[in-house]
Motif scaffolding. Structure first.
Motif, mmCIF file in Angstrom:
data_model
loop_
_atom_site.group_PDB
_atom_site.id
_atom_site.type_symbol
_atom_site.label_atom_id
_atom_site.label_comp_id
_atom_site.label_asym_id
_atom_site.label_seq_id
_atom_site.Cartn_x
_atom_site.Cartn_y
_atom_site.Cartn_z
ATOM 1 N N TYR A 46 0.833 -1.194 0.000
ATOM 2 C CA TYR A 46 0.000 0.000 0.000
ATOM 3 C C TYR A 46 0.875 1.255 0.000
ATOM 4 O O TYR A 46 1.914 1.306 0.672
ATOM 5 C CB TYR A 46 -0.895 0.025 1.231
ATOM 6 N N PRO A 47 0.456 2.291 -0.711
ATOM 7 C CA PRO A 47 1.206 3.554 -0.669
ATOM 8 C C PRO A 47 1.012 4.247 0.677
ATOM 9 O O PRO A 47 -0.074 4.248 1.247
ATOM 10 C CB PRO A 47 0.590 4.365 -1.811
ATOM 11 N N VAL A 48 2.092 4.822 1.183
ATOM 12 C CA VAL A 48 2.070 5.502 2.476
ATOM 13 C C VAL A 48 2.789 6.831 2.332
ATOM 14 O O VAL A 48 3.905 6.883 1.797
ATOM 15 C CB VAL A 48 2.762 4.653 3.575
ATOM 16 N N THR A 49 2.170 7.887 2.824
ATOM 17 C CA THR A 49 2.809 9.192 2.802
ATOM 18 C C THR A 49 3.802 9.307 3.948
ATOM 19 O O THR A 49 3.488 8.956 5.089
ATOM 20 C CB THR A 49 1.766 10.318 2.919
ATOM 21 N N VAL A 50 4.994 9.775 3.633
ATOM 22 C CA VAL A 50 6.021 10.070 4.633
ATOM 23 C C VAL A 50 6.253 11.572 4.597
ATOM 24 O O VAL A 50 6.686 12.112 3.576
ATOM 25 C CB VAL A 50 7.316 9.299 4.355
ATOM 26 N N THR A 51 5.934 12.250 5.670
ATOM 27 C CA THR A 51 6.067 13.708 5.713
ATOM 28 C C THR A 51 7.287 14.098 6.540
ATOM 29 O O THR A 51 7.821 13.305 7.308
ATOM 30 C CB THR A 51 4.826 14.354 6.324
ATOM 31 N N GLY A 52 7.670 15.377 6.387
ATOM 32 C CA GLY A 52 8.827 15.870 7.126
ATOM 33 C C GLY A 52 10.064 15.836 6.272
ATOM 34 O O GLY A 52 10.020 15.596 5.067
#
Length: 788
Positions: free
Chosen positions: A644-650
């Motif tokens: 699954y695609p996962v957003t990684v922020t920062g």
């Protein structure tokens, strides 16, 4: 005396209880040397006199060709005046000596002793305590060093004439073997009823008949009591489960030999080496379809914990039964293993139908070790009998003696002195008076045995851990608090002999966060000297605190709320987990939404696994730590490769997991302090993305094994992306993976492969567990680096 020299040779390490003095005696005879050899508090001392070349040859052999069980850490040679000795002898042990001798672990029965055990013409035929200089009990019977019979629990058994001749004969393999004994002079078996009364007949034969007939028998082993039952009998195993109060966790099975183990499981080359090696741990292996074991032996999982006999008594039971049998720790849930006879009768009287006892006392209890094999290499899950108290030699010294108190679960402690870190055996979870008493007792016992007087005490800052309370009550020591996840990464560093800095990924169930939240999905920039938090999993509420750990469906409710799913007012749209827990779901959802002390925020990776396991119907409640996560791993379809695609922020903005970032130079230095501040913001893995994707696939009717695999792969990609961002910002080329969640081989493999594909070095555990059983090593290493 012309041409003769005499040298005082000191040997340090694991050199007592491993046949070192007989080995030196044989060398001296071969090289025509005079002198002596003996034990003292520091190890082995040798005085060798003769031609210089012969003395040099002995020194080289001591360094390079020591007995197989020995670990030579240091050899020092000092010239002394020749005395004109005419022979070479083993002298009585003396107290004192520089440093402190290390105590060897217990060793499985060797082939020579096994041959005697089943030879009708041998005087030790069917004697369940046969041993020699290369096998038998060590750590569990030693009460002090230097190691001699008088300071073992064999002291009460005087050698008969025949055993004394073997003990004093340099040509015999029992030459100075301290546990030497035979039926005429050694320990004896007895069979007792739960009320302590003796039962008639041959104890061994009767005990085997009881097990074969479906009874549960408590068997006294090397480090404590086990509970034995017929592994093929569902009724016997189910009864053992009910009486032991262990409803789900798998039992270990003892197989007679490697061929018998292969009838139960798939056994590769590395696993075979573990099963047949001197430590004889339990090895977790893929179970064969149709293996002759009852369903209750290992419910809910594809693996089976198998071990081979490591004492003569186990070999005899296997021979009598001619079938595999369950052999599980002799305790009730949340209690330490029983090792004292009367205590065992008292605590296990309601569990066992009979007790197969013997009269050799166990001085130090030690549960069985557990290992698995990951990509051809052994990985410790529980480090205890056969490995403890083997020292881990570190490349940096402890400037002052250290005691590291460990954590609350899978408890161990660590004593550090010189370059040695000595972990205790596995002591279980610190819950209740019996566990606390065992923990404090073992600290005192190992301190005395190793001669360590701690000046620095390291501990976990969690205020409710009993190990923390123990540390804070000590007087006259310097205290060092080591954050739980820093200790995990430091443990991985120490395990690999590296000081850092690294990017540390610490994934576990819970840990006390200094920001007042509950950590457990952390990205750190860390060395032994310190750490900074550079990122973490998205924080969600933990509704009900400890209740959410025991009831994973609560984490499903928390994640569903955080992800904007399954509104309480829309019954038709509810998730299956919500329907299964309909009575409390609305209240728990509201509790999570309200937050506050009853629903503290957590970044725990373990709780994310719990939530997804509950969503997929794996487990709504658990009876032991990691149960839901293990079920989720086992559910995953190995043929699925997408995640699954996962957003990684920062970092420098947002990325979708799978985007690659350039790795820092593997040789980058000085990237500990301030590296996290180089990021625009802490890196956050949006784990609610995973939960939304899981629910979407559920509603589309995607099979749960496919969903479980996509979840694992998606999380692994997100971790790789997040760790890569931190590594890039910090200029660090090495990533360390630690914490109990990395016992999950699917996740570990995905993360490690992804990081290496970015050109990053990856450190994982090799000698101590990645779970809380390795925490004490990390605490000790941090204390060594930070204490003045």
């Amino acid at each position: 005396m012309s041409g003769r020299v005499r040298s005082l040779i000191r040997v340090e390490g694991v050199v007592q209880g491993v046949g070192f003095r007989p080995f030196v005696h044989a060398l001296a005879s071969r090289y025509g040397l005079a002198g002596l050899v003996g034990n003292d508090g520091g190890g082995v001392f040798i005085e060798a006199e003769g031609p210089p070349s012969a003395v040099a040859a002995l020194v080289e052999a001591v360094r390079e060709r020591a007995p197989v069980l020995a670990v030579v850490e240091r050899v020092s040679v000092t010239p002394v005046p020749p005395t004109g000795d005419g022979g070479f002898r083993i002298v009585p042990s003396v107290a004192g000596g520089p440093g402190r001798a290390l105590v060897p672990p217990d060793v499985a029965t060797c082939d020579d002793c096994l041959a005697e055990l089943f030879d009708p013409a041998d005087r030790r035929f069917r004697y369940p305590f046969v041993n020699c200089v290369t096998c038998g009990p060590r750590f569990t019977i030693i009460t002090a060093v230097p190691y001699d019979r008088a300071v073992t629990t064999m002291a009460g058994f005087a050698l008969c004439a025949a055993c004394a001749r073997e003990y004093h004969d340099p040509a015999d393999r029992r030459f100075h073997a301290q546990p030497t004994c035979c039926p005429a002079c050694g320990p004896r078996l007895s069979l007792r009823a739960p009320d302590g009364t003796s039962l008639p007949g041959d104890p061994l034969t009767q005990a085997a008949a009881l097990v074969a007939g479906g009874a549960v028998v408590a068997v006294k082993g090397l480090g404590g009591y086990h509970l034995a039952a017929d592994a093929a009998s569902e009724d016997a195993v189910a009864a053992l489960r009910a009486r032991k109060r262990r409803p789900d966790k798998a039992f270990a099975v003892m197989a007679a030999d490697l061929a018998a183990a292969r009838e139960l499981c798939e056994v590769g080359e590395a696993a075979a080496a573990l099963l047949t090696g001197p430590a004889r741990p339990i090895v977790l292996l893929p179970r064969r379809a149709g293996a002759p074991v009852a369903p209750s032996v290992a419910p809910g999982g594809p693996d089976l914990g198998v071990l081979l006999p490591y004492t003569p008594l186990h070999h005899l039971l296997c021979h009598e039964l001619a079938r595999p049998y369950v052999l599980t720790s002799g305790n009730l849930a949340d209690e330490p293993i029983a090792h004292d006879d009367e205590d065992a009768l008292r605590r296990l009287g309601g569990v066992a139908d009979a007790f197969l006892c013997h009269d050799r006392p166990i001085h130090t209890p030690a549960d069985d070790s557990v290992l698995c094999v990951f990509r051809g290499a052994p990985v410790p899950v529980r480090r205890s009998r056969g490995y403890a108290p083997e020292a881990i030699t570190l490349p940096w010294p402890f400037r002052r003696p250290v005691l590291a108190c460990g954590a609350e679960q899978k408890s161990t402690f660590c004593l550090g002195q010189g370059h040695r870190a000595v972990l205790s055996q596995h002591l279980g979870d610190l819950e209740g008076h019996l566990a606390w008493r065992a923990y404090t007792g073992e600290i005192g016992r190992l301190r005395r045995l190793l001669g360590v007087e701690p000046e620095v005490v390291a501990y976990d800052p969690h205020p409710e851990y009993l190990s923390t309370k123990y540390a804070l009550e000590l007087d006259g020591v310097d205290l060092v608090a080591v954050q739980h996840h820093h200790a995990h990464i430091a443990s991985c560093l120490a395990d690999n002999g590296e000081p850092g800095p690294v990017v540390g990924v610490a994934f576990d169930g819970t840990g006390h966060g200094p920001d007042g939240t509950i950590w457990g999905g952390e990205l750190l920039v860390a060395s032994l000297a310190g750490y900074e938090r550079a990122g973490h999993l998205e924080r969600v509420p933990l509704p009900g605190g400890v209740s959410a750990i025991r009831q994973p469906w609560r984490m499903a409710a928390a994640y569903a709320g955080a992800a904007g799913l399954a509104a309480a007012g829309e019954p038709a749209d509810r998730l299956a987990v919500a329907r299964r827990n309909a009575r409390l779901w609305p209240a728990v959802s509201a509790l999570a939404a309200a937050g506050g002390p009853a629903a503290p925020l957590t970044s725990s990776a373990g709780r994310l696994f719990d939530a997804v396991a509950a969503l997929l119907g794996v487990r709504d409640t658990v009876t032991y730590e990691g149960q839901a996560a293990m079920g989720l791993e086992h559910l995953a379809d190995p043929a699925v490769r997408d995640g699954y695609p996962v957003t990684v922020t920062g970092g420098t903005g947002s990325r979708l997991a799978g985007e690659r970032c350039a790795a820092g130079s593997p040789g980058a230095a000085g990237a500990g302090r301030g590296a996290a501040r180089a990021l625009a913001a802490p890196v956050v893995i949006r784990s609610t993305d995973l939960v939304r994707a899981v629910v979407e696939d559920l509603r589309r009717g995607v099979p749960t094994p496919v969903i479980a695999a996509r979840f694992h792969h998606g999380l692994a990609e997100a971790v790789v992306t997040a760790a890569g961002l931190v590594a890039e910002a910090a200029g660090i080329g090495t990533v360390a993976l630690s914490g109990g969640v990395f016992a999950n081989e699917l996740l570990l493999g995905g993360v490690a492969d992804g990081l290496r594909a970015q050109g990053l070095r990856v450190l994982t555990h090799r000698r101590v567990p990645c779970n809380d059983g390795g925490i004490s090593l990390g605490q000790a290493a941090v204390a060594a680096a930070s204490a003045p």
